[in-house]
Write an enzyme that holds these catalytic residues in place. Structure first.
Site, PDB file in Angstrom:
ATOM      1  CG  HIS A 180      51.351  55.803 -38.456  1.00 46.69           C
ATOM      2  ND1 HIS A 180      52.410  56.251 -37.962  1.00 46.69           N
ATOM      3  CD2 HIS A 180      50.726  56.819 -39.064  1.00 46.69           C
ATOM      4  CE1 HIS A 180      52.499  57.654 -38.494  1.00 46.69           C
ATOM      5  NE2 HIS A 180      51.226  57.807 -39.140  1.00 46.69           N
ATOM      6  CD  GLU A 181      47.967  56.109 -41.373  1.00 48.49           C
ATOM      7  OE1 GLU A 181      47.254  57.249 -40.988  1.00 48.49           O
ATOM      8  OE2 GLU A 181      48.946  56.308 -42.123  1.00 48.49           O
TER       9      GLU A 181
ATOM     10  CD  GLU B  86      47.284  64.707 -43.722  1.00 50.69           C
ATOM     11  OE1 GLU B  86      48.013  65.431 -42.813  1.00 50.69           O
ATOM     12  OE2 GLU B  86      47.268  63.701 -43.956  1.00 50.69           O
TER      13      GLU B  86
ATOM     14  CG  HIS C 183      47.347  59.573 -37.183  1.00 51.30           C
ATOM     15  ND1 HIS C 183      47.934  60.876 -36.668  1.00 51.30           N
ATOM     16  CD2 HIS C 183      48.037  59.142 -38.161  1.00 51.30           C
ATOM     17  CE1 HIS C 183      48.966  60.898 -37.344  1.00 51.30           C
ATOM     18  NE2 HIS C 183      49.304  60.006 -38.141  1.00 51.30           N
TER      19      HIS C 183
ATOM     20  CB  ALA D 151      48.170  55.063 -45.036  1.00 50.25           C
ATOM     21  CG  MET D 152      43.643  60.091 -45.097  1.00 49.28           C
ATOM     22  SD  MET D 152      44.833  61.374 -44.661  1.00 49.28           S
ATOM     23  CE  MET D 152      44.002  62.496 -43.432  1.00 49.28           C
ATOM     24  CD  GLU D 153      46.004  61.062 -40.581  1.00 54.39           C
ATOM     25  OE1 GLU D 153      46.406  62.113 -40.206  1.00 54.39           O
ATOM     26  OE2 GLU D 153      46.521  60.404 -41.330  1.00 54.39           O
TER      27      GLU D 153
END
Length: 661
Positions: free
Chosen positions: A399-400, A223, A403, A364-366
């Site tokens: 949060h992640e 992303e 997603h 952080a990445m979902e």
């Protein structure tokens, strides 16, 4: 959305121009009520001081972050796919990397869709081979327009269509694109082999990440536009496809091979190598693709879904950090359970992996079923972590994970609700509004003001949680109905704000006139409120007038749809019962099952509107915008005595805190 956390507040987040910066106190004559409430303030003060200290603790004990934005550096590397003069090429690269304004009006549907994407990685120390096999179909049957693929820092090797190699005259390649000049008119299979150099991928610019190698591990960050650094592709979020990923690497150096989805197969290969084959059966955009390979160990657990399925949970990290992942695992299981209970959303795969490494370049990445975090966000031990650290871990893990079902705007609201339900709702709301007022409101009042969905952008950072207002207007049950319809209609698709709006409207049969202006108008609305009491008729009137100040490019604004959650207090400080309100020529009952209520939500949609409450036995003190029900600036005709009275007695803890602060 990849998570870039905002640094914590270091000072009071509400300017103290008066007792309450949300209110503008009109100079009214003091009443005898002031003398009777001073003693009540003493007990209120001790409670609010405690609440304030909790908020302060949260703010001051979160992980330290370098700032709102990650500093970017431009690395200049030769492009392998074309042979050009290095100096000229670097100049062209610098021009291409310069910030560009993107216009919403320029959006066009893709000419081609991708149905399936089969990836194969042969990871090496000096170079990595990536083979992609893509099932392509034209958007318009019979069309054979050129297929343009994005690509950056790639060495192009053979290209095949339906198993047949292409000649040089069949395609064009430059430093940013690969163009197939005359594709077949129907569906076809496109196979591309590329060579990339993850060990040389040192760009700090996130959009250029792709696959990189750091401290001995391979990792991806795709992303927003990183996938084009892995293989030639339509690198845009409206290209949704099902993926498989085969990873091959040296077993001694890279014993762990991870990607999205479920693990289908793994085994040994000649030469000390091994492989793993992953399948993600659900469509996703390419920015959610992920790959991790390296020397990691895992904390394992199991989550039993509401339908009785066992989901394997694994948190991977360097061996020395494994003991610090216990709270992260608790947070993951809590998020999965909460999503089932509140939204009926059950995790849809058999395995959920989290990778925690110290050098992940996005905090952080979902990625679908393979969330990746920087160590500083999720590692904690009782010896060194504060309550604020544990709260932050709970929030970012939730949060992640959320997603998995929802995009950026909806997930932001869901993670706030999750943290509120598992912690303190008033404290969480205070903290969220503080951030909003510290970062968004100054921008709204300056030359960089822009709406939630601007007509054009270079970089966006807008923190309005418009989704919360849907829940305020519809209530918990109505909001859940809207969410259910939203998922039923749109699961597995690239969706728009209008799709979410339509689901909320249609599920509840509600007219949301002018609500979409929250997405298209910039600026912070100013809401003025004037009140009057008629003792003889026992009615209480609230007159609202709203104005959205001019912003660059938008000198004239339309009235917004603003939810006003409120209650009223009698002279003893108790909540007044509310039975009916007269508005727009109609008397509307606001009682519930014939019983009075003590709070209600008004919907202000015009520049000026009046609401008249019936059966109000004495002049009340209104408590306006409970829980900060809309992101506005409020100017109310409340005296200082009224504000002191609310501070002592208001049942809405958010308003009490803001008054105290």
């Amino acid at each position: 959305m990849a998570r870039l956390l905002i640094p914590p507040c270091k000072s009071s987040c509400f300017p103290k121009t008066s007792l309450l910066s949300l209110f503008s106190s009109a100079p009214l004559q003091a009443t005898s009520r002031a003398s009777c409430l001073r003693s009540s303030l003493r007990s209120a003060s001790s409670y609010m001081q405690l609440l304030r200290s909790v908020v302060s603790l949260q703010r001051n004990n979160q992980f330290s972050h370098p700032g709102l934005y990650i500093t970017t550096q431009h690395s200049q590397r030769l492009i392998c796919s074309v042979a050009t003069d290095p100096v000229l090429q670097q100049t062209e690269e610098a021009k291409m990397d310069a910030p560009k304004e993107i216009f919403l009006k320029d959006y066009k549907l893709p000419d081609y869709y991708f149905e399936t994407v089969d990836l194969s990685f042969a990871l090496g120390e000096e170079k990595t081979l990536v083979n992609s096999k893509i099932t392509v179909s034209p958007r318009v049957e019979g069309s054979s327009s050129p297929l343009v693929l994005d690509g950056h820092d790639l060495k192009l090797l053979p290209i095949k269509i339906n198993g047949n190699g292409l000649k040089d005259a069949d395609y064009q390649v430059d430093s940013r694109h690969l163009t197939i000049l005359s594709p077949p008119s129907g569906a076809f299979t496109l196979e591309i082999l590329t060579e990339i150099y993850p060990n040389k991928n040192t760009s700090l610019e996130l959009k250029h990440s792709g696959l990189y190698k750091s401290t001995g591990n391979f990792c991806t960050q795709c992303e927003a536009e990183g996938f084009r650094n892995i293989t030639f592709f339509q690198d845009r979020p409206d290209i949704m496809a099902k993926y498989t990923c085969r990873i091959e690497a040296d077993k001694l150096l890279y014993p762990v091979l991870l990607s999205n989805g479920n693990l289908l197969e793994q085994g040994e290969l000649e030469g000390g190598k091994h492989f793993a084959l992953w399948e993600d059966p659900f469509k996703k955009p390419c920015y959610l693709f992920a790959l991790v390979a390296g020397q990691l160990e895992s904390r394992d657990d199991t989550f039993v879904t509401r339908t009785g399925r066992n989901v394997q949970l694994r948190i991977w990290t360097p061996a020395e950090d494994l003991s610090k992942t216990a709270h992260a695992m608790y947070s993951l299981k809590a998020a999965m359970k909460w999503d089932e209970d509140v939204f009926g959303l059950e995790y849809d795969l058999d395995l959920f992996n989290i990778v925690v490494v110290p050098d992940f370049n996005m905090e952080a990445m979902e990625n679908k079923s393979l969330n990746i975090f920087n160590s500083k966000l999720v590692l904690a031990s009782p010896e060194t972590a504060s309550d604020g650290d544990y709260d932050a871990i709970l929030g970012v893990i939730g949060h992640e994970y959320f997603h998995n079902w929802t995009g950026n705007r909806v997930t932001l609201f869901r993670d706030q609700e999750f943290s509120s339900d598992l912690g303190s709702r008033p404290v969480k709301r205070i903290d969220d509004v503080s951030r909003l007022r510290n970062y968004q409101f100054p921008q709204d009042a300056g030359p960089m003001a822009h709406p939630v969905r601007p007509h054009s952008y270079i970089k966006m950072d807008n923190f309005y949680t418009v989704v919360r207002m849907y829940k305020t207007l519809l209530g918990t049950e109505g909001f859940r109905k809207g969410m259910d319809l939203y998922f039923k209609r749109n699961d597995g698709q690239a969706v728009t704000y209008e799709d979410f709006y339509a689901a909320m409207r249609d599920a509840n049969g509600v007219d949301f006139a002018n609500f979409l202006l929250w997405y298209s108008q910039a600026g912070t609305p100013i809401m003025k409120v004037a009140s009057s009491y008629n003792a003889e008729a026992k009615t209480y009137s609230l007159k609202f007038s709203q104005e959205v100040p001019p912003t660059p490019g938008q000198p004239i604004k339309e009235p917004m749809s603003i939810p006003v959650a409120l209650g009223m207090l009698d002279s003893s400080g108790k909540d007044l019962p509310l039975t009916s309100v007269f508005h727009d020529g109609m008397l509307q009952s606001i009682a519930s099952n014939g019983e009075p209520v003590y709070s209600t939500v008004l919907r202000v949609t015009k520049k000026e509107e009046e609401f008249i409450f019936s059966d109000i036995t004495e002049k009340p003190v209104p408590s306006l915008f409970w829980g900060y029900s809309a992101p506005i600036r409020l100017e109310a005709d409340l005296s200082d005595d009224d504000l002191f009275f609310l501070l002592a007695h208001d049942s809405d803890e958010f308003n009490r805190f803001v008054l105290f602060d």
